[in-house]
Design an enzyme around this catalytic site. Sequence first.
Site, PDB file in Angstrom:
ATOM      1  N   GLY A   1     -32.452  -8.482  -1.110  1.00 23.23           N
ATOM      2  CA  GLY A   1     -31.727  -7.569  -0.228  1.00 23.23           C
ATOM      3  C   GLY A   1     -32.501  -7.290   1.046  1.00 23.23           C
ATOM      4  N   SER A   2     -32.358  -6.083   1.564  1.00 28.49           N
ATOM      5  CA  SER A   2     -32.879  -5.749   2.898  1.00 28.49           C
ATOM      6  C   SER A   2     -34.395  -5.783   2.997  1.00 28.49           C
ATOM      7  CB  SER A   2     -32.372  -4.374   3.332  1.00 28.49           C
ATOM      8  OG  SER A   2     -30.971  -4.435   3.578  1.00 28.49           O
ATOM      9  N   ALA A   3     -35.113  -5.767   1.874  1.00 24.18           N
ATOM     10  CA  ALA A   3     -36.570  -5.903   1.957  1.00 24.18           C
ATOM     11  C   ALA A   3     -36.947  -7.246   2.562  1.00 24.18           C
ATOM     12  CB  ALA A   3     -37.196  -5.751   0.567  1.00 24.18           C
TER      13      ALA A   3
ATOM     14  N   LYS B   1     -35.761  -8.446   5.110  1.00 21.63           N
ATOM     15  CA  LYS B   1     -35.753  -8.333   6.580  1.00 21.63           C
ATOM     16  C   LYS B   1     -37.183  -8.310   7.132  1.00 21.63           C
ATOM     17  CE  LYS B   1     -31.221  -6.129   6.599  1.00 21.63           C
ATOM     18  NZ  LYS B   1     -30.452  -4.876   6.603  1.00 21.63           N
TER      19      LYS B   1
END
Length: 574
Positions: free
Chosen positions: A305-307, A309
């Site tokens: 997920g967004s980690a 990024k």
Amino acid sequence: MEQLRAYSNRKTKLIGALYILLLVCLCFRVAYLMVFRAEHYASRAVEVEQRERHIKAARGRIIDKNGVILASNKTVCNISVIHSQIEDEEAVIACLSKELGLPRDQVEKRVTKRSSIEKIKSNVSKEIGEKIREYDLAGVKVDDDYKRYYPYDELQSKVLGFTGGDNQGIIGIESYYDSVLQGTDGKILTYTDAKGVELPELGESRQEPVSGKDLYVSLDYNICQYATQLAYQTMEKHQASAVEMIVMNPQNGEIYAMVNTPEFSLSDPFSLPEGVGENISEEKKSDARNEMWRNVCISDTYEPGSAFKIITTAAALEADVVKLDEQFCCTGSITVEDTRIRCHKTTGHGSEDFTHAIMNSCNPVFIQLGLRLGASDFFRYFRQFQMLEKTGVDMPGEAGTIMHQEKNVGPVELATISFGQSFQVTPIQMAATVSSLVNGGKRITPHVGVETRNRGDKRGETLKYKNRGRVVSKKTSETLQYLLYQVVAEGTGKNGQVEGYAVGGKTATSQMLPRGSGKYIASFVGFAPADDPQVLALVIIHEPVGIYYGGTIAAPVVSQLFSNILPYLNILQK
């Protein structure tokens, strides 16, 4: 008639000559065996006259960074009988049945069995072994043995692993470092006559066992205890199916704690949890045990997920395709090749620079970065960051990253990869990669093994790990430290703040497959101090009930963890 008599005489002489030749050959053979092979057959004769009993070597201990023993040995006894030496069968049967708590018919069957040596029971307590020894019964042998002992039972069970009946490591670091921890067994040799009766006048000879080496590890008992307690509290609070937590030093890769809840009992590793294993086949029970022992941090993958990024940002900074003050506009979604991809904030973030885009965890901005990089460069940075290979952690069963083949990555696939979806990594890979990106840029090998040492020695052999080189520039690493500090200071990770400390980190929320299942994974990766990371923690919460956002339920767990362990590690406040 004369011819017949002459033929008979020749035949007799020929047979006599053959007998003489055979006798001469036999004499030469006997002489050869007696002179040239005497030593060999003498040793064989000794072997026939000797009875051998093994003496187990003590397995090396596993010791944490502060000297706390996490795995040791308890002295136990093996009880066996030698039928040919027994003088009073009834006394032996009565004694062993009483002291070992075994049915009389079971003991009798083994005592009366005509074998060279028959084991009655193993792993008998030292106290009972000594009691049996005091009976001084002929033919009864009480030999010392060792049983693995884990003083803290469930603590770090899936990391430590356990041993089988042969004292061999089965899973975890017990298995990975088995050749170090296992010693060399000794033996007791006793002399017997042709009937197998011991000859006391010849005595016995002993070959003493050599103990295994102690393994000193980077695990910290206190951090392990607190992290485990926190993981169980989190699991109960959010009715989650499981919680993983990795705490490590991002500068050198030393792992302080690795929690996989629910853990299992190291003192009884083959017993399934209550309610599991009832009315199922042995094959399914075996599968259930393997699942219970599985170290998810190492052997399982998940969508980060967004980690992820953090990785997209590092690649974009290295490629110089984005500036911190560059302006973007988020309307709540972005369309890539007729596919509409939403931001988590469906109303959009409006105008924002890149610093605020990562603080807001804005999907459309990261999709744009991924498209700017293109599949070829993005994959080049994956390889540069060493994300497509295993971390080399010193535990068995590490899984690899599950990623699209580069040739199959089009704009839509690239868009989803850029914000952490449509591929999977292991938790240890995520923790190791983020550590490498924020520690100044050098790739670390996560590990628990630090040193091996013979018992009693003050120094031993330091374990060395491969120098895996630099993965990003120091400038990029410092920029990431700043951006991820902003995420915690004022962005989606603000619940990860710790009073008196500068913390950096990134939140993540990913949907479990199949899409639409309504099941999520919440996570948060944090490090401190933000400008000189000395400790990093990754928390992953599986299938929480109710609120499932990483910033809401995972970030506070890291905050609570850091509040306790930063002072303990003597990390000064800012």
